[in-house]
Scaffold this motif. Sequence first.
Motif, PDB file in Angstrom:
ATOM      1  N   ALA A 281     -16.508   5.632 -20.729  1.00 38.32           N
ATOM      2  CA  ALA A 281     -17.506   4.532 -20.381  1.00 38.32           C
ATOM      3  C   ALA A 281     -16.993   3.107 -20.164  1.00 38.32           C
ATOM      4  O   ALA A 281     -17.318   2.414 -19.477  1.00 38.32           O
ATOM      5  CB  ALA A 281     -18.491   4.361 -21.663  1.00 38.32           C
ATOM      6  N   THR A 282     -15.578   2.675 -20.710  1.00 41.05           N
ATOM      7  CA  THR A 282     -15.213   1.439 -20.469  1.00 41.05           C
ATOM      8  C   THR A 282     -13.816   1.702 -19.699  1.00 41.05           C
ATOM      9  O   THR A 282     -13.028   0.552 -19.625  1.00 41.05           O
ATOM     10  CB  THR A 282     -14.820   0.903 -21.828  1.00 41.05           C
ATOM     11  N   THR A 283     -13.453   2.779 -19.100  1.00 43.66           N
ATOM     12  CA  THR A 283     -12.141   2.943 -18.187  1.00 43.66           C
ATOM     13  C   THR A 283     -12.288   3.654 -16.842  1.00 43.66           C
ATOM     14  O   THR A 283     -12.768   4.516 -16.786  1.00 43.66           O
ATOM     15  CB  THR A 283     -11.099   3.606 -19.095  1.00 43.66           C
ATOM     16  N   VAL A 284     -11.849   2.912 -15.833  1.00 44.11           N
ATOM     17  CA  VAL A 284     -11.923   3.475 -14.371  1.00 44.11           C
ATOM     18  C   VAL A 284     -10.320   3.357 -14.041  1.00 44.11           C
ATOM     19  O   VAL A 284      -9.360   2.414 -14.512  1.00 44.11           O
ATOM     20  CB  VAL A 284     -12.836   2.513 -13.695  1.00 44.11           C
ATOM     21  N   THR A 285     -10.236   3.878 -12.776  1.00 40.39           N
ATOM     22  CA  THR A 285      -8.952   3.733 -12.057  1.00 40.39           C
ATOM     23  C   THR A 285      -9.159   3.633 -10.437  1.00 40.39           C
ATOM     24  O   THR A 285     -10.358   4.648 -10.059  1.00 40.39           O
ATOM     25  CB  THR A 285      -7.850   4.925 -12.378  1.00 40.39           C
ATOM     26  N   PHE A 286      -8.699   2.877 -10.017  1.00 38.68           N
ATOM     27  CA  PHE A 286      -8.570   2.877  -8.516  1.00 38.68           C
ATOM     28  C   PHE A 286      -7.319   3.320  -8.089  1.00 38.68           C
ATOM     29  O   PHE A 286      -6.263   2.695  -8.158  1.00 38.68           O
ATOM     30  CB  PHE A 286      -8.667   1.164  -7.987  1.00 38.68           C
ATOM     31  N   ARG A 287      -7.325   4.383  -6.946  1.00 37.95           N
ATOM     32  CA  ARG A 287      -6.248   4.870  -6.675  1.00 37.95           C
ATOM     33  C   ARG A 287      -5.780   4.332  -5.138  1.00 37.95           C
ATOM     34  O   ARG A 287      -4.550   4.256  -4.882  1.00 37.95           O
ATOM     35  CB  ARG A 287      -6.388   6.534  -6.264  1.00 37.95           C
ATOM     36  N   ALA A 288      -6.720   3.872  -4.202  1.00 42.70           N
ATOM     37  CA  ALA A 288      -6.303   3.388  -3.073  1.00 42.70           C
ATOM     38  C   ALA A 288      -7.806   2.888  -2.307  1.00 42.70           C
ATOM     39  O   ALA A 288      -8.866   2.992  -2.686  1.00 42.70           O
ATOM     40  CB  ALA A 288      -5.971   4.447  -2.082  1.00 42.70           C
ATOM     41  N   VAL A 289      -7.599   1.990  -1.404  1.00 41.47           N
ATOM     42  CA  VAL A 289      -8.400   1.546  -0.416  1.00 41.47           C
ATOM     43  C   VAL A 289      -8.204   2.362   0.912  1.00 41.47           C
ATOM     44  O   VAL A 289      -7.000   2.403   1.520  1.00 41.47           O
ATOM     45  CB  VAL A 289      -8.571   0.118  -0.138  1.00 41.47           C
ATOM     46  N   ILE A 290      -9.004   3.374   1.071  1.00 37.87           N
ATOM     47  CA  ILE A 290      -8.873   4.353   1.967  1.00 37.87           C
ATOM     48  C   ILE A 290      -9.614   3.890   3.349  1.00 37.87           C
ATOM     49  O   ILE A 290     -10.894   3.506   3.151  1.00 37.87           O
ATOM     50  CB  ILE A 290      -9.454   5.695   1.602  1.00 37.87           C
ATOM     51  N   HIS A 291      -9.433   4.044   4.422  1.00 35.92           N
ATOM     52  CA  HIS A 291      -9.939   3.370   5.619  1.00 35.92           C
ATOM     53  C   HIS A 291      -9.484   4.354   6.896  1.00 35.92           C
ATOM     54  O   HIS A 291      -8.422   5.159   6.874  1.00 35.92           O
ATOM     55  CB  HIS A 291      -9.642   2.067   5.863  1.00 35.92           C
ATOM     56  N   ASP A 292      -9.979   4.115   7.791  1.00 38.65           N
ATOM     57  CA  ASP A 292      -9.843   4.908   9.173  1.00 38.65           C
ATOM     58  C   ASP A 292      -8.534   4.121   9.903  1.00 38.65           C
ATOM     59  O   ASP A 292      -8.162   3.056   9.576  1.00 38.65           O
ATOM     60  CB  ASP A 292     -10.946   4.877  10.162  1.00 38.65           C
ATOM     61  N   ASN A 293      -7.862   5.112  10.775  1.00 35.08           N
ATOM     62  CA  ASN A 293      -6.411   4.529  10.961  1.00 35.08           C
ATOM     63  C   ASN A 293      -6.608   3.595  12.147  1.00 35.08           C
ATOM     64  O   ASN A 293      -5.508   2.750  12.213  1.00 35.08           O
ATOM     65  CB  ASN A 293      -5.572   5.740  11.533  1.00 35.08           C
ATOM     66  N   ALA A 294      -7.731   3.584  12.663  1.00 29.46           N
ATOM     67  CA  ALA A 294      -7.847   2.526  13.746  1.00 29.46           C
ATOM     68  C   ALA A 294      -8.208   1.052  13.325  1.00 29.46           C
ATOM     69  O   ALA A 294      -8.117   0.002  13.913  1.00 29.46           O
ATOM     70  CB  ALA A 294      -8.965   2.858  14.560  1.00 29.46           C
ATOM     71  N   LEU A 295      -8.524   0.743  11.938  1.00 25.72           N
ATOM     72  CA  LEU A 295      -8.997  -0.302  11.413  1.00 25.72           C
ATOM     73  C   LEU A 295      -7.825  -1.440  11.473  1.00 25.72           C
ATOM     74  O   LEU A 295      -6.766  -1.409  10.813  1.00 25.72           O
ATOM     75  CB  LEU A 295      -9.342  -0.490   9.860  1.00 25.72           C
ATOM     76  N   HIS A 296      -8.028  -2.423  12.291  1.00 14.36           N
ATOM     77  CA  HIS A 296      -6.915  -3.719  12.329  1.00 14.36           C
ATOM     78  C   HIS A 296      -5.590  -2.922  12.769  1.00 14.36           C
ATOM     79  O   HIS A 296      -4.397  -3.443  12.390  1.00 14.36           O
ATOM     80  CB  HIS A 296      -6.855  -4.428  11.399  1.00 14.36           C
ATOM     81  N   ALA A 297      -5.595  -1.815  13.389  1.00 16.90           N
ATOM     82  CA  ALA A 297      -4.048  -1.436  13.926  1.00 16.90           C
ATOM     83  C   ALA A 297      -3.280  -2.204  14.711  1.00 16.90           C
ATOM     84  O   ALA A 297      -2.174  -1.987  14.713  1.00 16.90           O
ATOM     85  CB  ALA A 297      -4.580  -0.020  14.605  1.00 16.90           C
ATOM     86  N   ASP A 298      -3.847  -3.148  15.334  1.00 14.83           N
ATOM     87  CA  ASP A 298      -2.991  -4.134  16.058  1.00 14.83           C
ATOM     88  C   ASP A 298      -2.783  -5.428  15.318  1.00 14.83           C
ATOM     89  O   ASP A 298      -1.814  -6.110  15.834  1.00 14.83           O
ATOM     90  CB  ASP A 298      -3.915  -4.643  17.497  1.00 14.83           C
ATOM     91  N   ASP A 299      -2.905  -5.236  14.109  1.00 14.57           N
ATOM     92  CA  ASP A 299      -2.603  -6.587  13.271  1.00 14.57           C
ATOM     93  C   ASP A 299      -2.484  -6.080  11.604  1.00 14.57           C
ATOM     94  O   ASP A 299      -3.577  -5.977  10.900  1.00 14.57           O
ATOM     95  CB  ASP A 299      -3.693  -7.601  13.312  1.00 14.57           C
TER      96      ASP A 299
END
Length: 233
Positions: free
Chosen positions: A150-168
């Motif tokens: 109830a009081t503990t969570v975990t974030f493993r990653a921010v997952i996104h598509d490969n094209a997101l800001h691929a040029d920067d």
Amino acid sequence: MQQHRNTSGGDLCSLILPAQGLASAHNSVIASLTARMHLLADLPDPELFVHVAEGSAPEQTLAQLTGTTGAALGWEGTVFPTNTRRRHIALPLGAQLTRGLSETSHEDLHNLGERVLAAFQDPEISAKDSFVLHVDDQVRGCIPVFRFNATTVTFRAVIHDNALHADDLRRRSFLRLAAWSRAGDIHLEEGSTIITWMPDDGDPINEYKLQVAAPDWLTHWVTYRVLPHHLGT
């Protein structure tokens, strides 16, 4: 911490050593390594990737055995709701986080790649505690959240598509940090403790990862590659 996987032998090629207790003693470490290496004996080129807390007694044993230093893996940290040292980053213009995965249409996911799709479909993820990442009104990724209690969570990653800001890539890294920061703010404000994992990939952005999380407790994990001749087998 997250498991390191090796395609030649699956999880048998990966071993996590405890930093404290009897199992961390020199002889116990040698025994653990030898036992695991025996399980890999049938492989043509057996190798064992051993993950250990930097500066711990087991790391000293591994350094002596291999004659090397550990390769940086990442930081495991704990952030408590009382934390006041974190660096808060606002989401850039055009980016938005929404709470909950269940309401996202599958039609919005077909171009996002296997990692994003797997995160949306993972039954172990707490869908109501996770976040969808929108950029310019399009679904571009998510932050999977695992709830231990109830009081503990975990974030493993921010997952996104490969094209997101691929040029920067710096812009993409900043967006990930800002998304993590906002998700962290939300859960900490609700009184949840966050157990976080931050990969150490040698990127200059690492400094900002640590500033954004500012964990109350932090362990740096490193990886050693152990071969049979290191153990005299």
